[in-house]
Scaffold this motif. Sequence first.
Motif, PDB file in Angstrom:
ATOM      1  N   LEU A 179       0.829  -1.207   0.000  1.00 18.41           N
ATOM      2  CA  LEU A 179       0.000   0.000   0.000  1.00 18.41           C
ATOM      3  C   LEU A 179       0.865   1.260   0.000  1.00 18.41           C
ATOM      4  O   LEU A 179       1.908   1.308   0.650  1.00 18.41           O
ATOM      5  N   GLU A 180       0.397   2.276  -0.724  1.00 12.55           N
ATOM      6  CA  GLU A 180       1.046   3.580  -0.708  1.00 12.55           C
ATOM      7  C   GLU A 180       0.010   4.645  -0.407  1.00 12.55           C
ATOM      8  O   GLU A 180      -1.192   4.404  -0.476  1.00 12.55           O
ATOM      9  N   THR A 181       0.473   5.829  -0.072  1.00 10.55           N
ATOM     10  CA  THR A 181      -0.442   6.908   0.300  1.00 10.55           C
ATOM     11  C   THR A 181      -1.437   7.215  -0.807  1.00 10.55           C
ATOM     12  O   THR A 181      -2.608   7.504  -0.548  1.00 10.55           O
ATOM     13  N   ASP A 182      -0.998   7.135  -2.063  1.00  6.23           N
ATOM     14  CA  ASP A 182      -1.870   7.478  -3.180  1.00  6.23           C
ATOM     15  C   ASP A 182      -2.498   6.256  -3.845  1.00  6.23           C
ATOM     16  O   ASP A 182      -3.060   6.352  -4.939  1.00  6.23           O
ATOM     17  N   SER A 183      -2.426   5.082  -3.210  1.00  4.26           N
ATOM     18  CA  SER A 183      -3.063   3.886  -3.771  1.00  4.26           C
ATOM     19  C   SER A 183      -4.571   4.073  -3.810  1.00  4.26           C
ATOM     20  O   SER A 183      -5.166   4.673  -2.902  1.00  4.26           O
ATOM     21  N   SER A 184      -5.182   3.559  -4.841  1.00  5.09           N
ATOM     22  CA  SER A 184      -6.644   3.615  -4.921  1.00  5.09           C
ATOM     23  C   SER A 184      -7.242   2.419  -4.187  1.00  5.09           C
ATOM     24  O   SER A 184      -6.561   1.408  -3.951  1.00  5.09           O
ATOM     25  N   TYR A 185      -8.516   2.522  -3.848  1.00  2.49           N
ATOM     26  CA  TYR A 185      -9.202   1.411  -3.199  1.00  2.49           C
ATOM     27  C   TYR A 185      -9.207   0.183  -4.107  1.00  2.49           C
ATOM     28  O   TYR A 185      -8.942  -0.936  -3.673  1.00  2.49           O
ATOM     29  N   ALA A 186      -9.465   0.391  -5.390  1.00  2.00           N
ATOM     30  CA  ALA A 186      -9.596  -0.723  -6.337  1.00  2.00           C
ATOM     31  C   ALA A 186      -8.295  -1.491  -6.518  1.00  2.00           C
ATOM     32  O   ALA A 186      -8.301  -2.716  -6.648  1.00  2.00           O
ATOM     33  N   SER A 187      -7.168  -0.800  -6.524  1.00  3.19           N
ATOM     34  CA  SER A 187      -5.900  -1.481  -6.761  1.00  3.19           C
ATOM     35  C   SER A 187      -5.132  -1.781  -5.471  1.00  3.19           C
ATOM     36  O   SER A 187      -4.372  -2.745  -5.409  1.00  3.19           O
ATOM     37  N   GLY A 188      -5.348  -0.977  -4.435  1.00  4.65           N
ATOM     38  CA  GLY A 188      -4.577  -1.137  -3.215  1.00  4.65           C
ATOM     39  C   GLY A 188      -5.238  -2.013  -2.168  1.00  4.65           C
ATOM     40  O   GLY A 188      -4.614  -2.923  -1.610  1.00  4.65           O
ATOM     41  N   ILE A 189      -6.529  -1.789  -1.897  1.00  4.66           N
ATOM     42  CA  ILE A 189      -7.231  -2.494  -0.830  1.00  4.66           C
ATOM     43  C   ILE A 189      -7.995  -3.711  -1.335  1.00  4.66           C
ATOM     44  O   ILE A 189      -7.894  -4.810  -0.779  1.00  4.66           O
ATOM     45  N   LEU A 190      -8.774  -3.544  -2.404  1.00  9.03           N
ATOM     46  CA  LEU A 190      -9.710  -4.574  -2.832  1.00  9.03           C
ATOM     47  C   LEU A 190      -9.064  -5.924  -3.160  1.00  9.03           C
ATOM     48  O   LEU A 190      -9.567  -6.964  -2.701  1.00  9.03           O
ATOM     49  N   PRO A 191      -7.975  -5.987  -3.927  1.00  9.18           N
ATOM     50  CA  PRO A 191      -7.392  -7.305  -4.220  1.00  9.18           C
ATOM     51  C   PRO A 191      -6.957  -8.060  -2.963  1.00  9.18           C
ATOM     52  O   PRO A 191      -7.219  -9.263  -2.825  1.00  9.18           O
ATOM     53  N   GLY A 192      -6.297  -7.364  -2.038  1.00  4.46           N
ATOM     54  CA  GLY A 192      -5.883  -8.002  -0.794  1.00  4.46           C
ATOM     55  C   GLY A 192      -7.077  -8.431   0.041  1.00  4.46           C
ATOM     56  O   GLY A 192      -7.072  -9.497   0.667  1.00  4.46           O
ATOM     57  N   MET A 193      -8.123  -7.615   0.045  1.00  8.17           N
ATOM     58  CA  MET A 193      -9.337  -7.944   0.783  1.00  8.17           C
ATOM     59  C   MET A 193      -9.984  -9.208   0.227  1.00  8.17           C
ATOM     60  O   MET A 193     -10.403 -10.102   0.981  1.00  8.17           O
ATOM     61  N   LEU A 194     -10.061  -9.315  -1.101  1.00  7.03           N
ATOM     62  CA  LEU A 194     -10.678 -10.486  -1.722  1.00  7.03           C
ATOM     63  C   LEU A 194      -9.844 -11.746  -1.491  1.00  7.03           C
ATOM     64  O   LEU A 194     -10.394 -12.822  -1.227  1.00  7.03           O
ATOM     65  N   LEU A 195      -8.532 -11.621  -1.575  1.00  6.47           N
ATOM     66  CA  LEU A 195      -7.675 -12.780  -1.345  1.00  6.47           C
ATOM     67  C   LEU A 195      -7.810 -13.290   0.094  1.00  6.47           C
ATOM     68  O   LEU A 195      -7.914 -14.500   0.328  1.00  6.47           O
ATOM     69  N   THR A 196      -7.804 -12.385   1.063  1.00  6.70           N
ATOM     70  CA  THR A 196      -7.946 -12.825   2.458  1.00  6.70           C
ATOM     71  C   THR A 196      -9.327 -13.440   2.692  1.00  6.70           C
ATOM     72  O   THR A 196      -9.466 -14.402   3.451  1.00  6.70           O
ATOM     73  N   ALA A 197     -10.355 -12.915   2.027  1.00  4.18           N
ATOM     74  CA  ALA A 197     -11.699 -13.477   2.173  1.00  4.18           C
ATOM     75  C   ALA A 197     -11.767 -14.880   1.584  1.00  4.18           C
ATOM     76  O   ALA A 197     -12.358 -15.792   2.168  1.00  4.18           O
ATOM     77  N   ILE A 198     -11.169 -15.069   0.413  1.00  7.24           N
ATOM     78  CA  ILE A 198     -11.160 -16.382  -0.231  1.00  7.24           C
ATOM     79  C   ILE A 198     -10.407 -17.391   0.637  1.00  7.24           C
ATOM     80  O   ILE A 198     -10.880 -18.502   0.897  1.00  7.24           O
ATOM     81  N   GLY A 199      -9.237 -16.994   1.116  1.00  6.81           N
ATOM     82  CA  GLY A 199      -8.459 -17.883   1.975  1.00  6.81           C
ATOM     83  C   GLY A 199      -9.178 -18.212   3.267  1.00  6.81           C
ATOM     84  O   GLY A 199      -9.186 -19.367   3.722  1.00  6.81           O
ATOM     85  N   ALA A 200      -9.808 -17.195   3.866  1.00  5.70           N
ATOM     86  CA  ALA A 200     -10.548 -17.423   5.109  1.00  5.70           C
ATOM     87  C   ALA A 200     -11.730 -18.350   4.874  1.00  5.70           C
ATOM     88  O   ALA A 200     -12.070 -19.168   5.731  1.00  5.70           O
ATOM     89  N   GLY A 201     -12.363 -18.238   3.705  1.00  6.72           N
ATOM     90  CA  GLY A 201     -13.490 -19.098   3.378  1.00  6.72           C
ATOM     91  C   GLY A 201     -13.115 -20.568   3.395  1.00  6.72           C
ATOM     92  O   GLY A 201     -13.902 -21.426   3.825  1.00  6.72           O
ATOM     93  N   PHE A 202     -11.919 -20.892   2.937  1.00  7.92           N
ATOM     94  CA  PHE A 202     -11.444 -22.275   2.971  1.00  7.92           C
ATOM     95  C   PHE A 202     -10.932 -22.675   4.353  1.00  7.92           C
ATOM     96  O   PHE A 202     -11.026 -23.834   4.744  1.00  7.92           O
ATOM     97  N   SER A 203     -10.401 -21.718   5.098  1.00  3.64           N
ATOM     98  CA  SER A 203      -9.712 -22.046   6.347  1.00  3.64           C
ATOM     99  C   SER A 203     -10.639 -22.225   7.540  1.00  3.64           C
ATOM    100  O   SER A 203     -10.469 -23.156   8.338  1.00  3.64           O
ATOM    101  N   TRP A 204     -11.630 -21.342   7.686  1.00  7.61           N
ATOM    102  CA  TRP A 204     -12.429 -21.336   8.908  1.00  7.61           C
ATOM    103  C   TRP A 204     -13.146 -22.652   9.149  1.00  7.61           C
ATOM    104  O   TRP A 204     -13.026 -23.259  10.218  1.00  7.61           O
ATOM    105  N   ALA A 205     -13.932 -23.103   8.139  1.00 11.78           N
ATOM    106  CA  ALA A 205     -14.698 -24.331   8.336  1.00 11.78           C
ATOM    107  C   ALA A 205     -13.770 -25.509   8.586  1.00 11.78           C
ATOM    108  O   ALA A 205     -14.066 -26.394   9.399  1.00 11.78           O
TER     109      ALA A 205
END
Length: 490
Positions: free
Chosen positions: A348-374
């Motif tokens: 992440l950088e100060t001028d990162s956009s939500y779409a390129s900076g936050i969203l991909p990491g958010m989706l990856l952690t959600a996908i991984g958590a979906g497999f891990s929790w259950a």
Amino acid sequence: MARSKAVLWTVLTAQFMVVLDGTIVTVALPSIDTGLHFDSQLQLQWVINAYILLFGGFLLFGGRAGDLLGRQRLFIIGLTLFGLSSLVNGIAQNPETLIVGRAVQGLGAALTSPAVLSIIIVTFEGVRERAKALGYFSAVTATGSAAGMLAGGALTEWLDWRAIFLVNVPIVAITIIGALRTIPNNRHEAARQTRMDLPGAVIITAGLMLLAYGVVNAVDWGWGSARVWLIIAGAAALIGLFLVVEAASKQPLVRLGIFKGRALASANIAMILMTGGMFVMMFFPTLYLAQVKGYGPIEVGLAYLPWPIAMAAVGGVAQKVIAKAGPKLPLSIGLVIVGAGLFHLSFLETDSSYASGILPGMLLTAIGAGFSWASLFLVASVGVRPEESGLASGLINTSQQLGSAIGLATLSSVAAAYTADLIAGGATPNDALVEGFDRGFLIGAVILLVGAAVVIVGLRAADGRHTPRPDEQAERGQTPVINLEPALGD
């Protein structure tokens, strides 16, 4: 089957509400501060810390109490405490009342959450059915934190901060009615002949609360503070004393032999590592979006919306994979994917956009958590005696809460220290803040990879797919455990 579904949705409603309350307050803290005039930022943080302390400290006690007193009874007691304290919080007129109310809420949650998992374990015995039920449970558990951000922002902005507490009251009332109608107050026969180990319960609860107290204050006091390490040393001494007491007790709160099971031990270690590294997802992006990008409460909540959606979508796929391949493969892959998401966020950088900076990491952690929790919750119940299902659920829930608290406090301290060093070196506050977040995300990614290694080494491919039949266990002189085999032939 219809009764089982009714039981499942009743307990999932309670679980979602309990997990939601862990984060719903976060977005509302500025409004709470304005409304009740807290003396300091440290006092304001106790709105969150009081909940964490009681929740984390009493989980193990709550898990065992459900085995001994009856799961429905404990479930209703916990919900009643949770609902009454929510009402008190919603009408609180001063900071002290709110902090005490949040502590009682944490206690109610600590009694409710282990009962939820224990009820699911004893209600669904087949691999396929249990994997499906635990898939829903894990989706609710994992997405509740993210949903709390959205709910907190919406209720605070559109109504008032008091609504985040008052909304619990009718939900609790409906859930208690559902529990009385659908959940039997069953106890295993062996548990009926067992008494609560009060000395052990007092010692471990005090030890866990002291540990949580030291950890949650480490952010403010600093990890180099003598107070922090004296408190942690005291907690370690109490936990050590607990082990001595349990080893000598004829009816221990925690049968230490339960940890001889590779599956249960590996699941608890992996849970601590997963939540320890991943929980920064609930906080660093919030601070980044609010303080660096200027998002308002509702905008922050909406920014988190893809997380629970992706998590729920992947959870359905994970159930099918677990039923066919067992939990080890999806759990290992899931932890690596979560680590990859955190690694992406470390750029992440100060001028990162939500779409390129936050969203991909958010989706990856959600996908991984979906497999891990259950997978984690399923593995933590493998080979568990029916009379110890509450104990097993208390252990895995305790691991989850301690991992979250210790991980967040540690990574927040690392991020804050690195930010301070950069500012001292001439960096701008925003640049230094983001660089601190990046350092925390990177360490979190490494922790997740260590968790994946624990799973690969500690679990066998057969764990969660088969347990010995009752007659086989009797031949070995073992108490029969919950049988997971029948569903394999479905």
